[in-house]
Motif scaffolding. Structure first.
Motif, PDB file in Angstrom:
ATOM      1  N   LEU A 104      11.045  -3.135  -2.610  1.00 62.03           N
ATOM      2  CA  LEU A 104      11.961  -2.344  -1.780  1.00 62.03           C
ATOM      3  C   LEU A 104      13.377  -2.897  -1.777  1.00 62.03           C
ATOM      4  CD1 LEU A 104       9.845  -1.617   1.454  1.00 62.03           C
ATOM      5  CD2 LEU A 104      10.221  -0.114  -0.501  1.00 62.03           C
ATOM      6  N   ASP A 105      13.542  -4.078  -2.365  1.00 61.28           N
ATOM      7  CA  ASP A 105      14.824  -4.790  -2.315  1.00 61.28           C
ATOM      8  C   ASP A 105      15.185  -5.135  -0.870  1.00 61.28           C
ATOM      9  OD1 ASP A 105      17.020  -6.030  -3.451  1.00 61.28           O
ATOM     10  OD2 ASP A 105      18.273  -4.228  -3.354  1.00 61.28           O
ATOM     11  N   VAL A 131       9.031  -6.112   5.540  1.00 67.07           N
ATOM     12  CA  VAL A 131       7.702  -5.554   5.274  1.00 67.07           C
ATOM     13  C   VAL A 131       6.732  -5.958   6.386  1.00 67.07           C
ATOM     14  CG1 VAL A 131       5.754  -5.516   3.677  1.00 67.07           C
ATOM     15  CG2 VAL A 131       8.100  -5.555   2.796  1.00 67.07           C
ATOM     16  N   TYR A 183      11.279   4.113   2.165  1.00 66.02           N
ATOM     17  CA  TYR A 183      10.556   2.844   2.034  1.00 66.02           C
ATOM     18  C   TYR A 183       9.060   3.086   1.913  1.00 66.02           C
ATOM     19  CZ  TYR A 183      14.626  -0.095   3.227  1.00 66.02           C
ATOM     20  OH  TYR A 183      15.831  -0.750   3.224  1.00 66.02           O
ATOM     21  N   LYS A 230       8.016   4.689  -1.437  1.00 67.87           N
ATOM     22  CA  LYS A 230       8.018   3.744  -2.556  1.00 67.87           C
ATOM     23  C   LYS A 230       6.869   2.753  -2.444  1.00 67.87           C
ATOM     24  CE  LYS A 230      11.094   0.947  -5.383  1.00 67.87           C
ATOM     25  NZ  LYS A 230      12.498   0.511  -5.593  1.00 67.87           N
ATOM     26  N   LEU A 231       6.577   2.288  -1.223  1.00 65.95           N
ATOM     27  CA  LEU A 231       5.465   1.356  -1.041  1.00 65.95           C
ATOM     28  C   LEU A 231       4.141   1.994  -1.440  1.00 65.95           C
ATOM     29  CD1 LEU A 231       6.234  -0.513   2.313  1.00 65.95           C
ATOM     30  CD2 LEU A 231       6.271  -1.440  -0.012  1.00 65.95           C
TER      31      LEU A 231
END
Length: 288
Positions: free
Chosen positions: A39-40, A46, A60, A63-64
């Motif tokens: 996620l940068d 997290v 987020y 993408k996770l």
């Protein structure tokens, strides 16, 4: 471990989704650091998402889910729909001017539980209070509050009580100390009306009331009031709640909650049986 809820207390659904993200990450064999790099963001971000300490951002989460191997579009869409729902403020959000964050968490738990058990040594629980009784209790507990704020707090209690008459309400099982009935709050008329409300509540199939008489002597919970919440959602463990003058603590570790459950079970056995509650209330009403 006990903790005071941080600002921006999460909804129960956000807690559930955080636990699901935790399970997906572990199933994928990824560390917090690896998920954070995807996620940068830092690993702490997290971790806070999984613990429901921050809101869940759609990009987020999307993408996770890909990183964790969720490839079914329908599963992803369903998860993201729940995220959008979780990010909506509960009805109690509009009362945030008079509702502290540590109690907002309580209201969220209360709304989602299918079983609420409680011990109350001081006053009638909020879910069963009349408005006049609630007003008197709140004025005593908020001595410096403006009258408008007291009325807002009464409105919160009124909104909370709707859960007892909704479809599929939770089971509410309360043990109250005899002190609750003997302490005059708001004057004789207020107390009589409050006892009438308790008699009505005792007739509801989803409410079970017991009283701990003075004659029963000492019992396991003389240290103070508490609640225990149980949920239909498998991701959520039982949660115990204990309040103090400046905040509250929430307990979700099995050993901690078991201590509360054991104390309450012993008290239920020691208290007057539920089938005698209406007679007890009627007798005390005649004395007022």
């Amino acid at each position: 471990m006990a903790d005071s809820r941080p600002a921006g207390a999460p909804t129960v659904l956000r807690v559930v989704l955080g636990k699901r993200l935790h399970d997906l990450r572990e199933k994928a064999g990824l560390s917090y650091e690896e998920a954070g790099r995807a996620l940068d963001v830092t690993h702490a971000t997290v971790r806070r998402m999984e613990k429901a300490e921050v809101g869940l951002k759609i990009p987020y989460v999307e993408k996770l889910l890909r990183v964790y191997g969720v490839t079914d579009p329908a599963e992803t869409d369903a998860f993201l729909a729940l995220v959008r729902e979780a990010n909506k403020p509960g009805w109690w959000h509009r009362f945030r001017d008079v509702l502290p964050d540590w109690f907002s968490a309580f209201v969220s738990l209360e709304q989602e539980a299918n079983l609420i058990r409680a011990y109350e040594p001081h006053y009638v629980p909020g879910l069963l209070q009349t408005e006049d009784y609630a007003r008197a209790v709140l004025r005593a507990g908020m001595p410096h509050a403006r009258e408008a704020d007291v009325e807002r707090a009464v409105a919160v209690r009124r909104e909370r009580q709707a859960l007892l008459t909704r479809d599929r309400p939770p089971l509410l099982w309360v043990v109250m100390d005899e002190t609750v009935l003997r302490r005059p709050i708001g004057g004789p008329d207020v107390m009589r009306a409050q006892i009438d409300r308790l008699i009505e509540a005792a007739e509801l199939p989803q409410v079970r009331l017991q009283f701990m008489p003075f004659a029963a002597g000492p019992h396991p919970a003389m240290y103070g009031p508490f609640h225990i919440f149980r949920f239909p959602l498998q991701e959520l463990p039982d949660i115990a709640y204990a309040e103090n003058l400046v905040g509250a603590s929430y307990f979700d570790q099995r050993d901690d909650v078991s201590s509360f459950l054991e104390a309450l079970d012993r008290m239920c056995a020691q208290a007057a049986p539920a089938h005698t509650t209406k007679a007890i209330l009627g007798g005390i009403r005649k004395e007022i």
